[in-house]
Design a protein around this motif. Structure first.
Motif, mmCIF file in Angstrom:
data_model
loop_
_atom_site.group_PDB
_atom_site.id
_atom_site.type_symbol
_atom_site.label_atom_id
_atom_site.label_comp_id
_atom_site.label_asym_id
_atom_site.label_seq_id
_atom_site.Cartn_x
_atom_site.Cartn_y
_atom_site.Cartn_z
ATOM 1 N N LEU A 9 0.832 -1.202 0.000
ATOM 2 C CA LEU A 9 0.000 0.000 0.000
ATOM 3 C C LEU A 9 0.868 1.253 0.000
ATOM 4 N N LYS A 10 1.924 1.259 0.788
ATOM 5 C CA LYS A 10 2.832 2.413 0.822
ATOM 6 C C LYS A 10 3.442 2.656 -0.551
ATOM 7 N N ALA A 11 3.857 1.589 -1.229
ATOM 8 C CA ALA A 11 4.462 1.734 -2.550
ATOM 9 C C ALA A 11 3.472 2.351 -3.535
ATOM 10 N N ILE A 12 2.216 1.937 -3.469
ATOM 11 C CA ILE A 12 1.188 2.492 -4.355
ATOM 12 C C ILE A 12 0.985 3.974 -4.075
ATOM 13 N N LEU A 13 0.867 4.342 -2.814
ATOM 14 C CA LEU A 13 0.677 5.754 -2.459
ATOM 15 C C LEU A 13 1.891 6.595 -2.861
ATOM 16 N N ASP A 14 3.090 6.017 -2.759
ATOM 17 C CA ASP A 14 4.306 6.749 -3.113
ATOM 18 C C ASP A 14 4.408 7.014 -4.618
ATOM 19 N N ASN A 15 3.880 6.102 -5.428
ATOM 20 C CA ASN A 15 4.152 6.140 -6.861
ATOM 21 C C ASN A 15 2.942 6.403 -7.751
ATOM 22 N N CYS A 16 1.764 6.524 -7.160
ATOM 23 C CA CYS A 16 0.548 6.819 -7.929
ATOM 24 C C CYS A 16 -0.050 8.127 -7.402
ATOM 25 N N PRO A 17 0.535 9.256 -7.758
ATOM 26 C CA PRO A 17 0.165 10.544 -7.160
ATOM 27 C C PRO A 17 -1.241 11.029 -7.505
ATOM 28 N N HIS A 18 -1.855 10.490 -8.556
ATOM 29 C CA HIS A 18 -3.187 10.946 -8.982
ATOM 30 C C HIS A 18 -4.320 10.096 -8.402
ATOM 31 N N LEU A 19 -3.983 9.102 -7.608
ATOM 32 C CA LEU A 19 -4.981 8.167 -7.099
ATOM 33 C C LEU A 19 -5.997 8.877 -6.211
ATOM 34 N N GLU A 20 -7.293 8.667 -6.516
ATOM 35 C CA GLU A 20 -8.374 9.302 -5.762
ATOM 36 C C GLU A 20 -9.353 8.296 -5.159
ATOM 37 N N HIS A 21 -9.487 7.143 -5.796
ATOM 38 C CA HIS A 21 -10.432 6.122 -5.337
ATOM 39 C C HIS A 21 -9.639 4.837 -5.119
ATOM 40 N N LEU A 22 -9.687 4.318 -3.890
ATOM 41 C CA LEU A 22 -8.909 3.124 -3.544
ATOM 42 C C LEU A 22 -9.815 2.117 -2.844
ATOM 43 N N ASP A 23 -9.953 0.953 -3.442
ATOM 44 C CA ASP A 23 -10.836 -0.098 -2.923
ATOM 45 C C ASP A 23 -9.979 -1.266 -2.451
ATOM 46 N N LEU A 24 -9.926 -1.478 -1.133
ATOM 47 C CA LEU A 24 -9.089 -2.518 -0.528
ATOM 48 C C LEU A 24 -9.925 -3.591 0.171
ATOM 49 N N ARG A 25 -11.138 -3.811 -0.290
ATOM 50 C CA ARG A 25 -11.981 -4.825 0.354
ATOM 51 C C ARG A 25 -11.354 -6.220 0.260
ATOM 52 N N GLN A 26 -11.504 -6.993 1.318
ATOM 53 C CA GLN A 26 -10.917 -8.330 1.430
ATOM 54 C C GLN A 26 -9.381 -8.292 1.352
ATOM 55 N N TYR A 27 -8.803 -7.155 1.665
ATOM 56 C CA TYR A 27 -7.348 -6.925 1.627
ATOM 57 C C TYR A 27 -6.844 -7.125 3.051
ATOM 58 N N PHE A 28 -6.897 -8.362 3.558
ATOM 59 C CA PHE A 28 -6.800 -8.599 4.996
ATOM 60 C C PHE A 28 -5.391 -8.535 5.565
ATOM 61 N N ASN A 29 -4.382 -8.264 4.746
ATOM 62 C CA ASN A 29 -3.022 -8.100 5.251
ATOM 63 C C ASN A 29 -2.631 -6.632 5.399
#
Length: 277
Positions: A203-223
């Motif tokens: 998740l940190k890597a995604i936030l660091d490298n996807c600066p335009h991200l506005e909608h994030l769906d992490l359902r069933q993302y149990f780790n």
């Protein structure tokens, strides 16, 4: 009779609608309805149904009753688009051959949605995607995806990625998918990874490298536990956040869906090549 007179008036009134309005109405129908019903109503409707502009979007997500060969109909719909197809939505049927037929004839495709199509392999999907460099939206549920890194490298304009992985083995942990997204999908705005096995590091890597991200769906993302500053970063940057324990009721988990055999998708009716001419 009075009924017959009313029916003739009604049919005439539909046929006399302005062509722009008729086109607007008919383009809201599914491909099956257009080919099997609408184009047989009258000459003006048939003219609209043969117009390539009618086939800029192809919707084949309704469940068929088994009377038609949906793959044949889909190929014919793609042919009618004459290269102008920009959006296609397919559920419950399809093969690698069909997907590559679409990709070979639809270089302007912007949106591809596939759901419940086990006969499409990871290799077939990858082969098709490399032919679609303009794709901005990829939505895949219950279909195999071989390498998200290859997907990202093949689709530089990808803004929306929706994947449903089902439910992996208990305790399985892997950040491979998240790291592939972070490395190759820098213009993402909408990311849905229901059932993924990534961790806070992913998740940190995604936030660091996807600066335009506005909608994030992490359902069933149990780790994912939002450790460190991840909670704050998500609340500050992400406009819509679906958390791991939020309901995923629209994604039914069923072994009968996951293990469908390709033969179950064969349709009994195979029309002649000029059936829809």
């Amino acid at each position: 009779s009075g009924y017959e007179r009313r029916r003739r008036v009604l049919c005439r009134s539909w046929a006399e609608l302005p062509s722009e309005l008729t086109s607007s109405i008919l383009r809201r129908l599914s491909a099956v309805d257009l080919l099997e019903n609408a184009q047989k109503v009258c000459t003006s409707w048939r003219r609209v149904c043969k117009d390539p502009a009618t086939w800029r979007k192809i919707d084949m997500c309704s469940i068929d009753d088994g009377r038609f060969n949906l793959e044949f109909m889909c190929r014919h719909a793609v042919d009618r688009s004459q290269g102008g197809l920009v959006e296609i939505n397919i559920w419950h049927f399809g093969t690698d051959s069909l997907l590559n037929y679409i990709a070979d004839r639809s270089s302007n495709l912007i949106s591809l949605k596939l759901a419940l199509v086990p006969p499409i392999t990871a290799e077939g999907l990858t082969e098709a995607l490399v032919k679609l460099p303009l794709l901005e939206e990829l939505d895949v549920s219950y279909c195999a995806v071989e390498s998200l890194k290859v997907v990202g490298q093949s689709l530089p304009n990808l803004k929306t990625l929706k994947l449903y992985f089902g439910f992996g083995p208990p305790g399985y942990v892997s950040d491979d998918d998240a790291l592939a997204i972070a490395e190759t999908m820098h213009v993402l705005r909408f990311l849905q990874l229901v059932g993924n096995s990534s961790t806070d590091a992913g998740l940190k890597a995604i936030l660091d490298n996807c600066p335009h991200l506005e909608h994030l769906d992490l359902r069933q993302y149990f780790n994912v536990y939002f450790s460190g500053d991840l909670e704050r970063r998500c609340s500050e940057r992400i406009k819509v956040l679906r958390r791991p324990n939020d309901s995923a009721h629209e994604y039914p988990c069923s072994s009968s869906v996951i293990h469908l055999d390709a033969s179950e998708f064969e349709d009994p009716f195979m029309p002649h090549a000029d059936y829809y001419q």
